[in-house]
Motif scaffolding. Structure first.
Motif, PDB file in Angstrom:
ATOM      1  N   ASP A  24     116.934  42.815  54.106  1.00  0.00           N
ATOM      2  CA  ASP A  24     115.815  41.998  54.558  1.00  0.00           C
ATOM      3  C   ASP A  24     115.110  42.759  55.671  1.00  0.00           C
ATOM      4  O   ASP A  24     115.643  42.913  56.772  1.00  0.00           O
ATOM      5  N   LYS A  76     112.955  41.931  57.622  1.00  0.00           N
ATOM      6  CA  LYS A  76     112.763  41.142  58.839  1.00  0.00           C
ATOM      7  C   LYS A  76     113.874  41.385  59.846  1.00  0.00           C
ATOM      8  O   LYS A  76     113.731  41.077  61.028  1.00  0.00           O
ATOM      9  N   LYS A 108     110.054  42.980  48.598  1.00  0.00           N
ATOM     10  CA  LYS A 108     110.302  41.666  48.032  1.00  0.00           C
ATOM     11  C   LYS A 108     111.624  41.071  48.490  1.00  0.00           C
ATOM     12  O   LYS A 108     111.967  39.937  48.135  1.00  0.00           O
ATOM     13  N   GLY A 109     112.385  41.827  49.281  1.00  0.00           N
ATOM     14  CA  GLY A 109     113.682  41.351  49.741  1.00  0.00           C
ATOM     15  C   GLY A 109     114.718  41.281  48.641  1.00  0.00           C
ATOM     16  O   GLY A 109     115.655  40.488  48.711  1.00  0.00           O
ATOM     17  N   LYS A 110     114.568  42.152  47.620  1.00  0.00           N
ATOM     18  CA  LYS A 110     115.469  42.098  46.472  1.00  0.00           C
ATOM     19  C   LYS A 110     116.360  43.326  46.344  1.00  0.00           C
ATOM     20  O   LYS A 110     117.065  43.470  45.361  1.00  0.00           O
ATOM     21  N   ALA A 154     118.120  47.549  58.502  1.00  0.00           N
ATOM     22  CA  ALA A 154     118.100  46.118  58.210  1.00  0.00           C
ATOM     23  C   ALA A 154     119.509  45.544  58.125  1.00  0.00           C
ATOM     24  O   ALA A 154     119.745  44.389  58.495  1.00  0.00           O
ATOM     25  N   SER A 203     116.717  50.569  55.022  1.00  0.00           N
ATOM     26  CA  SER A 203     117.767  49.702  54.494  1.00  0.00           C
ATOM     27  C   SER A 203     118.952  49.647  55.452  1.00  0.00           C
ATOM     28  O   SER A 203     119.499  48.570  55.726  1.00  0.00           O
TER      29      SER A 203
END
Length: 356
Positions: free
Chosen positions: A284, A286, A273-275, A158, A155
């Motif tokens: 995210d 990515k 899930k990107g949540k 990101a 986290s």
């Protein structure tokens, strides 16, 4: 089925043997001197609230100029990585030329009841990273996240990719809803709001017995019977007691951060899930564009391989490497095989990055 038959003579012999082992073991325990954990020399270089940032004394003249910051889980104490001289991931990393820092979260108390994941990730981890960068005059460092600390490190990476040179994850859950994830099946039924609203901070003892209950026969019964076979040996007895100390040395968990982690990571499976949202910052994967080394254990009952090895599908880099360790969740830190394989895998991977 064949009937179980034990002769009275055999039963008496077994009882006498058991009593002999127990007596020898008790003699060994009474003669043991006080043992230590977290044995590798280190110094505290930064403090904040309950957190202490340690730097371990380098063991080579010119260590890797990009240090490693270890982010351990909140739910256990980090000295599992430095349990004793011949069972120390940290010592082995140092001996192979790494410069190692570690975040010790300390023991949260009532004053920490309302700490959130933002306080941990965008607060404590971020300021620890900046402290290490400042000490070395660099802009980014290597991060090694362990178990829950790996999820927090993902986290962080990101949200702050500019601060992470490379990311290493060990036994790190990524997909929290794999069918073989027993812990996740339990947690998904948990009314975490009722739990936190009732208790405030979550007692470490409660979580510890939850983990032990995942293998109740092995972890609460059989290991103590097996212990008697080795207890006459003072070295084996000390090793056993070090592990027991770590198992039952479980910090309480800050209530709000625990609530957020259970809901966002476990129950909503938000990491893939990107949540997941840390404060105002969405996570995210990515955005994890730095090189990533993912190490998982083949026989892990807490973080099954299926929960970890999906990481490469969700991050934003193709510079992704997996290493599977043949062993379990604890063995990857302390087994003899781990001492030879895991630090070497990390060092060789980092050396390859440095040579590009």
């Amino acid at each position: 089925m064949f009937p179980l038959f034990i002769s009275p003579e055999q039963a008496i012999q077994d009882m006498l043997e058991f009593q002999k082992k127990l007596g020898e073991g008790l003699t060994t325990l009474t003669q043991l001197e006080q043992f230590e954990v977290g044995i590798t020399p280190k110094e505290a270089v930064y403090h904040e609230d309950k957190l202490t940032l340690y730097r371990y004394k380098p063991m080579v003249d010119n260590p890797n100029p990009t240090p490693i910051l270890i982010v351990y889980a909140l739910v256990n104490r980090p000295y599992m990585l430095d349990l004793q001289p011949n069972r120390s991931l940290i010592k082995n990393l140092l001996s192979q030329g790494q410069d190692v820092y570690l975040i010790d979260w300390g023991y949260p108390d009532g004053a920490d009841r309302y700490l959130t994941l933002a306080d941990y990730v965008n607060g404590y981890i971020h300021r620890s990273v900046k402290a290490v960068c400042k000490r070395h005059g660099i802009d980014k460092i290597n991060v090694l996240g362990v178990c829950q600390g790996g999820a927090l490190s993902l986290s962080y990476s990101a949200i702050h990719p500019e601060r992470v040179n490379s990311l290493i994850t060990m036994v790190t859950p990524v997909d929290f809803h794999t069918p073989d994830n027993l812990l996740s099946h339990w947690v998904n039924k948990l009314d975490v709001d009722l739990l936190v609203d009732t208790l405030g901070n979550i007692p470490g003892e409660l979580l510890n017995w939850t983990f032990l209950s995942m293998k109740p026969f092995r972890l609460t019964g059989q290991k103590y019977l097996d212990m008697l076979d080795n207890l006459a040996d003072s070295g084996a007895a000390a090793n056993f007691l070090r592990m027991e100390k770590w198992i039952f040395d479980s910090p309480d968990q800050a209530g709000e951060a625990f609530r957020e982690f259970i809901k966002q990571y476990f129950q909503n499976n938000g990491l893939i899930k990107g949540k997941v949202c840390i404060g105002e910052h969405p996570v995210d994967l990515k955005n994890v564009t730095m090189p990533v080394l993912n190490i998982y254990a083949s026989d892990d009952h807490l973080v099954p391989p299926s929960a970890s090895k999906v990481l490469g599908r969700f991050i934003g880099t193709e510079d992704y490497t997996e290493v599977v360790f043949k062993g379990g969740h604890i063995g990857i830190y302390v087994s003899g095989r781990a001492q030879k394989q895991v630090p070497t895998a990390i060092t060789e991977w980092l050396d390859q990055l440095s040579s590009r």
